[in-house]
Design a protein around this motif. Structure first.
Motif, mmCIF file in Angstrom:
data_model
loop_
_atom_site.group_PDB
_atom_site.id
_atom_site.type_symbol
_atom_site.label_atom_id
_atom_site.label_comp_id
_atom_site.label_asym_id
_atom_site.label_seq_id
_atom_site.Cartn_x
_atom_site.Cartn_y
_atom_site.Cartn_z
ATOM 1 N N MET A 16 0.845 -1.174 0.000
ATOM 2 C CA MET A 16 0.000 0.000 0.000
ATOM 3 C C MET A 16 0.896 1.245 0.000
ATOM 4 O O MET A 16 1.894 1.295 0.698
ATOM 5 C CB MET A 16 -0.891 -0.026 1.265
ATOM 6 C CG MET A 16 -1.776 1.185 1.409
ATOM 7 S SD MET A 16 -2.745 1.200 2.946
ATOM 8 C CE MET A 16 -4.123 0.230 2.444
ATOM 9 N N GLU A 17 0.510 2.238 -0.791
ATOM 10 C CA GLU A 17 1.246 3.498 -0.825
ATOM 11 C C GLU A 17 0.657 4.447 0.213
ATOM 12 O O GLU A 17 -0.559 4.575 0.326
ATOM 13 C CB GLU A 17 1.172 4.131 -2.212
ATOM 14 C CG GLU A 17 2.141 3.526 -3.196
ATOM 15 C CD GLU A 17 2.257 4.369 -4.458
ATOM 16 O OE1 GLU A 17 1.299 5.085 -4.812
ATOM 17 O OE2 GLU A 17 3.316 4.297 -5.081
ATOM 18 N N ILE A 18 1.551 5.102 0.941
ATOM 19 C CA ILE A 18 1.170 6.013 2.019
ATOM 20 C C ILE A 18 1.898 7.348 1.818
ATOM 21 O O ILE A 18 3.068 7.375 1.449
ATOM 22 C CB ILE A 18 1.576 5.424 3.392
ATOM 23 C CG1 ILE A 18 0.823 4.145 3.684
ATOM 24 C CG2 ILE A 18 1.399 6.410 4.510
ATOM 25 C CD1 ILE A 18 -0.593 4.344 4.135
ATOM 26 N N ILE A 19 1.196 8.443 2.072
ATOM 27 C CA ILE A 19 1.832 9.767 2.114
ATOM 28 C C ILE A 19 2.090 10.064 3.585
ATOM 29 O O ILE A 19 1.157 10.085 4.396
ATOM 30 C CB ILE A 19 0.925 10.857 1.520
ATOM 31 C CG1 ILE A 19 0.641 10.576 0.042
ATOM 32 C CG2 ILE A 19 1.587 12.228 1.682
ATOM 33 C CD1 ILE A 19 -0.365 11.521 -0.577
ATOM 34 N N LEU A 20 3.349 10.259 3.931
ATOM 35 C CA LEU A 20 3.713 10.492 5.335
ATOM 36 C C LEU A 20 3.336 11.906 5.777
ATOM 37 O O LEU A 20 3.634 12.880 5.094
ATOM 38 C CB LEU A 20 5.203 10.254 5.541
ATOM 39 C CG LEU A 20 5.689 8.826 5.288
ATOM 40 C CD1 LEU A 20 7.201 8.749 5.453
ATOM 41 C CD2 LEU A 20 5.022 7.853 6.214
ATOM 42 N N LEU A 21 2.690 11.985 6.917
ATOM 43 C CA LEU A 21 2.306 13.276 7.499
ATOM 44 C C LEU A 21 3.350 13.771 8.499
ATOM 45 O O LEU A 21 3.364 14.942 8.857
ATOM 46 C CB LEU A 21 0.946 13.163 8.195
ATOM 47 C CG LEU A 21 -0.227 12.763 7.293
ATOM 48 C CD1 LEU A 21 -1.487 12.586 8.123
ATOM 49 C CD2 LEU A 21 -0.445 13.771 6.200
ATOM 50 N N ASN A 34 3.725 -2.303 4.035
ATOM 51 C CA ASN A 34 2.790 -3.429 4.113
ATOM 52 C C ASN A 34 1.395 -2.930 4.479
ATOM 53 O O ASN A 34 1.248 -1.971 5.245
ATOM 54 C CB ASN A 34 3.253 -4.454 5.153
ATOM 55 C CG ASN A 34 4.527 -5.149 4.735
ATOM 56 O OD1 ASN A 34 4.795 -5.304 3.544
ATOM 57 N ND2 ASN A 34 5.311 -5.576 5.717
ATOM 58 N N ASP A 35 0.362 -3.616 3.953
ATOM 59 C CA ASP A 35 -1.020 -3.211 4.210
ATOM 60 C C ASP A 35 -1.334 -3.185 5.704
ATOM 61 O O ASP A 35 -1.954 -2.233 6.198
ATOM 62 C CB ASP A 35 -1.997 -4.158 3.492
ATOM 63 C CG ASP A 35 -1.939 -4.014 1.978
ATOM 64 O OD1 ASP A 35 -1.228 -3.104 1.511
ATOM 65 O OD2 ASP A 35 -2.603 -4.806 1.281
ATOM 66 N N GLY A 36 -0.932 -4.223 6.423
ATOM 67 C CA GLY A 36 -1.221 -4.308 7.853
ATOM 68 C C GLY A 36 -0.554 -3.192 8.630
ATOM 69 O O GLY A 36 -1.152 -2.596 9.532
ATOM 70 N N TYR A 37 0.698 -2.878 8.290
ATOM 71 C CA TYR A 37 1.444 -1.804 8.957
ATOM 72 C C TYR A 37 0.729 -0.474 8.734
ATOM 73 O O TYR A 37 0.583 0.335 9.653
ATOM 74 C CB TYR A 37 2.873 -1.770 8.429
ATOM 75 C CG TYR A 37 3.779 -0.768 9.093
ATOM 76 C CD1 TYR A 37 4.052 -0.828 10.447
ATOM 77 C CD2 TYR A 37 4.387 0.252 8.354
ATOM 78 C CE1 TYR A 37 4.886 0.080 11.065
ATOM 79 C CE2 TYR A 37 5.228 1.170 8.955
ATOM 80 C CZ TYR A 37 5.473 1.077 10.299
ATOM 81 O OH TYR A 37 6.297 1.979 10.912
ATOM 82 N N ALA A 38 0.257 -0.261 7.502
ATOM 83 C CA ALA A 38 -0.423 0.988 7.183
ATOM 84 C C ALA A 38 -1.759 1.089 7.909
ATOM 85 O O ALA A 38 -2.045 2.094 8.559
ATOM 86 C CB ALA A 38 -0.641 1.088 5.676
ATOM 87 N N ARG A 39 -2.604 0.040 7.796
ATOM 88 C CA ARG A 39 -3.954 0.075 8.368
ATOM 89 C C ARG A 39 -3.956 0.048 9.898
ATOM 90 O O ARG A 39 -4.789 0.694 10.529
ATOM 91 C CB ARG A 39 -4.780 -1.106 7.851
ATOM 92 C CG ARG A 39 -5.535 -0.756 6.606
ATOM 93 C CD ARG A 39 -6.551 -1.817 6.269
ATOM 94 N NE ARG A 39 -6.144 -2.424 5.015
ATOM 95 C CZ ARG A 39 -5.674 -3.662 4.887
ATOM 96 N NH1 ARG A 39 -5.575 -4.451 5.917
ATOM 97 N NH2 ARG A 39 -5.322 -4.110 3.709
ATOM 98 N N ASN A 40 -3.037 -0.701 10.495
ATOM 99 C CA ASN A 40 -3.073 -0.895 11.941
ATOM 100 C C ASN A 40 -2.183 0.068 12.735
ATOM 101 O O ASN A 40 -2.386 0.233 13.941
ATOM 102 C CB ASN A 40 -2.677 -2.334 12.295
ATOM 103 C CG ASN A 40 -3.643 -3.346 11.726
ATOM 104 O OD1 ASN A 40 -4.836 -3.104 11.687
ATOM 105 N ND2 ASN A 40 -3.121 -4.470 11.259
#
Length: 149
Positions: free
Chosen positions: A1-6, A22-28
């Motif tokens: 999953m791509e994430i924009i860091l805040l 990873n999806d889990g790292y991003a979502r959780n």
């Protein structure tokens, strides 16, 4: 999953970076703790416009710093100090006194921490003080040390 860091995240990236995690790292972890948001098309567009605005702001700050640097370089400040026979001074002049004199005589508010003075001034005459107005702009201020009577 791509994430924009805040915010800056250790071992992942800096604020404003688009990173793949990873999806889990991003979502959780990242999204619930508001460390990042999902990198959708709209979020990417907002990030781009935000970066352009920040670049414009940095450019304006640089122009203002250059203008201030020219004004400082063209002017000089006079500081008086008690002196004895042969021009021997009593005490010394530090960045604090120079800042105060610049405020009174020129109306310029210069941060004393941005002045580079290797050692306090202990002699009469003209001295050039290096001032770092901006990370990319460095200028010199002429300080004229005269005898107080």
């Amino acid at each position: 999953m791509e994430i924009i860091l805040l915010e800056d995240v250790k071992k992942v990236g800096k604020k404003g970076d688009i990173v793949k995690v990873n999806d889990g790292y991003a979502r959780n972890f990242m999204i619930p703790k508001k460390l990042g948001v999902e990198a959708t098309k709209q979020a990417k567009r907002e990030l781009e416009s935000q970066k352009k605005a920040e670049a414009q702001l940095r450019q304006e700050e640089l122009e203002e710093a250059k203008e201030l640097g020219k004004k400082i370089e063209e002017s000089s400040v006079e500081v008086k100090i008690k002196a004895g026979e042969g021009g021997k001074t009593f005490g010394s002049i530090s960045t604090k006194e120079i800042t105060k004199a610049a405020q009174e005589q020129l109306g310029l508010k210069i941060d004393k921490k941005k002045m580079k003075l290797d050692e306090p001034i202990k002699s009469l005459g003209v001295h050039n003080i290096v001032i770092k107005v901006h990370p990319k702009v460095t200028t010199q201020l002429k300080v004229k040390v005269t005898e107080e009577k």
